[in-house]
Design an enzyme around this catalytic site. Structure first.
Site, PDB file in Angstrom:
ATOM      1  N   HIS A 146      30.801  24.373  29.914  1.00  0.00           N
ATOM      2  CA  HIS A 146      31.031  25.502  30.809  1.00  0.00           C
ATOM      3  C   HIS A 146      29.926  25.581  31.851  1.00  0.00           C
ATOM      4  O   HIS A 146      30.184  25.742  33.052  1.00  0.00           O
ATOM      5  CB  HIS A 146      31.090  26.778  29.965  1.00  0.00           C
ATOM      6  CG  HIS A 146      31.110  28.049  30.747  1.00  0.00           C
ATOM      7  ND1 HIS A 146      32.218  28.856  30.850  1.00  0.00           N
ATOM      8  CD2 HIS A 146      30.147  28.667  31.462  1.00  0.00           C
ATOM      9  CE1 HIS A 146      31.922  29.917  31.584  1.00  0.00           C
ATOM     10  NE2 HIS A 146      30.682  29.833  31.973  1.00  0.00           N
ATOM     11  N   GLU A 147      28.682  25.420  31.427  1.00  0.00           N
ATOM     12  CA  GLU A 147      27.573  25.481  32.382  1.00  0.00           C
ATOM     13  C   GLU A 147      27.638  24.321  33.363  1.00  0.00           C
ATOM     14  O   GLU A 147      27.342  24.474  34.539  1.00  0.00           O
ATOM     15  CB  GLU A 147      26.229  25.480  31.641  1.00  0.00           C
ATOM     16  CG  GLU A 147      26.023  26.668  30.717  1.00  0.00           C
ATOM     17  CD  GLU A 147      26.254  27.990  31.420  1.00  0.00           C
ATOM     18  OE1 GLU A 147      25.975  28.082  32.633  1.00  0.00           O
ATOM     19  OE2 GLU A 147      26.742  28.922  30.772  1.00  0.00           O
ATOM     20  N   HIS A 149      29.767  24.994  36.329  1.00  0.00           N
ATOM     21  CA  HIS A 149      29.123  25.751  37.404  1.00  0.00           C
ATOM     22  C   HIS A 149      28.378  24.810  38.325  1.00  0.00           C
ATOM     23  O   HIS A 149      28.373  24.978  39.549  1.00  0.00           O
ATOM     24  CB  HIS A 149      28.148  26.788  36.827  1.00  0.00           C
ATOM     25  CG  HIS A 149      28.830  27.967  36.212  1.00  0.00           C
ATOM     26  ND1 HIS A 149      29.882  28.610  36.806  1.00  0.00           N
ATOM     27  CD2 HIS A 149      28.585  28.631  35.059  1.00  0.00           C
ATOM     28  CE1 HIS A 149      30.269  29.625  36.042  1.00  0.00           C
ATOM     29  NE2 HIS A 149      29.499  29.657  34.974  1.00  0.00           N
ATOM     30  N   GLU A 181      34.212  32.031  36.528  1.00  0.00           N
ATOM     31  CA  GLU A 181      33.998  31.956  35.076  1.00  0.00           C
ATOM     32  C   GLU A 181      35.232  31.379  34.401  1.00  0.00           C
ATOM     33  O   GLU A 181      35.139  30.554  33.495  1.00  0.00           O
ATOM     34  CB  GLU A 181      33.686  33.343  34.509  1.00  0.00           C
ATOM     35  CG  GLU A 181      32.321  33.867  34.903  1.00  0.00           C
ATOM     36  CD  GLU A 181      31.202  32.965  34.423  1.00  0.00           C
ATOM     37  OE1 GLU A 181      31.303  32.414  33.313  1.00  0.00           O
ATOM     38  OE2 GLU A 181      30.225  32.799  35.167  1.00  0.00           O
TER      39      GLU A 181
END
Lengths: 367, 196
Positions: free
Chosen positions: A173-174, A177, A266
């Site tokens: 997930h990071e 970004h 997100e």
């Protein structure tokens, strides 16, 4: 249950629409100011015939818009360039410790391996890896404006609570970004909002100056030029008020849009994590564990400032930077029944979020 | 110059610029999947290098499992040979096939070894072994992710190549479709049966 590809496309489309809305609202400020300017011009004239003969003056619109864009543009650019690009700097300001090739425990080695695995899956160079030792809550963040100087950090609580697969999901997930340039996008939005804020401030300043001038003139009783002085002061007061209010409205709606963009990114990050790991249950499981911590606040003083960078954040409202946990979980586990595992035991966290377990023993969560 | 001529030239310039951008995008995509393919080889090598260490650690504790360990070493050597053969003639179907079957043989032998390890609690508690097992897990994951990244890169490139209007550029300049890596079909896909 839809595929991660569907969610990624949906998030990207919605981001596009929101950015368009943001641009329109900045132009909207210009339009509002132009209307006020038109009113001012005809107020000066005062006659009924002039009011009936009114037609929009594109030239005036052009001037007003140019003025607004000049102020907002200059401030945005200077703010944008003032952002430090180093992801590691952000991590260090949050009190995180970097781990490099010589990890001191198996957990840290696992973290390094997981980051490397995700870099292969995401096809970017591995970012620098940090641990926030003093945070018993479960969280993670990524910082840095490009893949060359990116950093990724996890809390000590996250390392304790997650198994290997869940750690992969969160790191993935990071990585999303970083790969999707979410930090840069947010910096751009913040910069434009800073410009709008300065515009609003200029309006307020003009109001104050005009008010002071009016008060001064009340004190003196000169017959020559008194009316002219007062009208000019009133005009500036009115114009200043218009700019101030329009700016405030722009800020208000701009921040709502900023939060909406953050929530879409997100969702995109969750879906991209599944693209990298191909393991939706791991993402759902990690989110459930977060839901199971009774107070998941970041203790560091900078926590609120960087709230948008973190994996999860508390409130659910129109200004929330993260979507509600339940919705995020349901996308990957449609059978989710709303029950969270009790994580306070595992993390040894008592009611006020303090780490009650001083001992450093690693408690493994058996699946 | 008339307005029509100016607009015509502007349009022509835009079209040429777009052509250049599309061509460069295809080149980036093609190099992307070639790079991803090379990554797979890097991860395979790491795995081959790790296995002798693992076997040595196990040997210390599980002296009675010689057959299992020898099977792993043999499978590993076969895979190394096949990889080198494939490296000499990349893309050649026979070499690719023997690499694929050697790889699946190795995966099977490794899985049997790790199942065996379950019977030796002392071995499992050994710090060295835990680290090695973590390394092995990480390496297996990296091989899998490298394959996945390659397939993702190929899919992106193919989609780009086939969509309209980029497909005009692909046809003109001879960008061919890339092939996905097939799934590893081996007995390791079934959960190993542990007899108690």
């Amino acid at each position: 249950m839809a595929s991660f590809i569907y969610y990624q496309e949906q998030a990207r489309k919605r981001t596009g629409l929101l950015i368009l809305l943001f641009a329109l609202s900045v132009l909207g400020i210009g339009a509002a100011l132009w209307l006020v300017a038109e009113a001012a011009v005809y107020y000066a004239d005062g006659s009924a015939e002039a009011a009936l003969a009114w037609h929009p003056s594109w030239r005036l619109f052009g001037y007003v818009l140019a003025g607004e864009l000049a102020v907002v543009g200059l401030v945005s650019l200077s703010k944008f360039f003032s952002f430090s690009s180093g992801g590691a700097a952000v991590a260090e300001s949050m009190g995180a410790r970097e781990i490099t090739g010589n990890p001191s425990s198996l957990e840290e080695q696992q973290l390094l391996n997981v980051v490397e695995e995700m870099s292969i899956a995401a096809r970017i160079p591995a970012p620098r890896v940090f641990i926030m030792d003093d945070e018993p809550s479960i969280n993670a963040f990524a910082a840095g404006s490009n893949t060359g100087d990116a950093a990724v950090a996890v809390t000590a609580g996250a390392l304790r609570a997650f198994n290997r697969e869940e750690l992969q999901a969160v790191i993935g997930h990071e990585f999303s970004h970083i790969v999707n340039g979410d930090m840069r996008m947010n910096m751009k939005i913040i910069s434009v909002l800073a410009g709008v804020m300065i515009l609003s401030f200029l309006g307020r300043m003009a109001m104050c100056m005009a008010r002071d001038s009016l008060l001064l003139q009340r004190g003196r009783r000169s017959s020559k030029g008194k009316d002219n002085g007062q009208s000019v002061a009133f005009a500036i007061l009115a114009a200043g008020a218009a700019v101030w209010l329009a700016g405030l409205a722009g800020l208000f709606f701009g921040q709502i849009i900023q939060a909406a963009v953050s929530r879409q990114r997100e969702f995109l990050a969750d879906a991209s994590s599944v693209q990298f790991t191909r393991n939706p249950m791991a993402m759902a499981s990690a989110l459930k564990k977060i839901g199971g911590v009774s107070r998941n606040r970041i203790r560091n003083a900078h926590g609120d400032e960087y709230a948008h960078l973190f994996f999860t954040a508390g409130i659910a409202s129109i200004f929330a930077t993260h979507p509600p946990l339940e919705e995020r979980i349901s996308r990957f586990d449609p059978a989710f029944n709303g029950e969270y595992p009790d994580m306070d035991e595992v993390l040894s966290v008592d009611d006020d979020g303090q780490d009650s377990d001083d001992d450093d023993t690693f408690e493994e969560e058996e699946e | 110059m008339s307005y029509g001529a100016i607009i015509g030239i502007a349009v022509a310039v835009i079209v040429v610029l777009w052509f250049i951008a599309a061509y460069n995008s295809l080149v980036r995509g093609r190099n992307g999947y070639k790079n991803a393919f090379a990554q797979i080889d890097v991860q395979l090598r790491r795995r081959y290098d790790l296995i002798p260490n693992l076997v040595n650690t196990v040997k210390g504790y599980a002296k009675h499992e010689r057959e299992t360990m020898e099977a792993v070493i043999a499978a590993r050597n076969a895979a190394v040979a096949a990889a080198e053969g494939a490296g000499r003639t990349p893309g050649e179907p026979g070499a690719m096939k023997s690499l694929a079957s050697a790889e699946s043989g190795l995966a099977g032998a490794l899985s049997r070894l790790l199942v065996t390890v379950e019977r030796y609690p002392n071995l499992k508690a050994d710090g060295n072994f835990a680290r090695l097992q973590e390394e092995l897990t990480a390496t297996e994951n990296k091989v899998a992710y490298a394959r996945q990244a390659f397939n993702d890169a190929v899919t992106e490139y193919n989609t780009k190549r086939e969509s309209f209007p980029v497909t005009i550029v692909s046809g003109l300049f001879g960008f061919k479709a890339a092939e996905l890596l097939p799934e590893e079909k081996s007995e390791v896909r079934e959960a190993p049966k542990v007899a108690f």
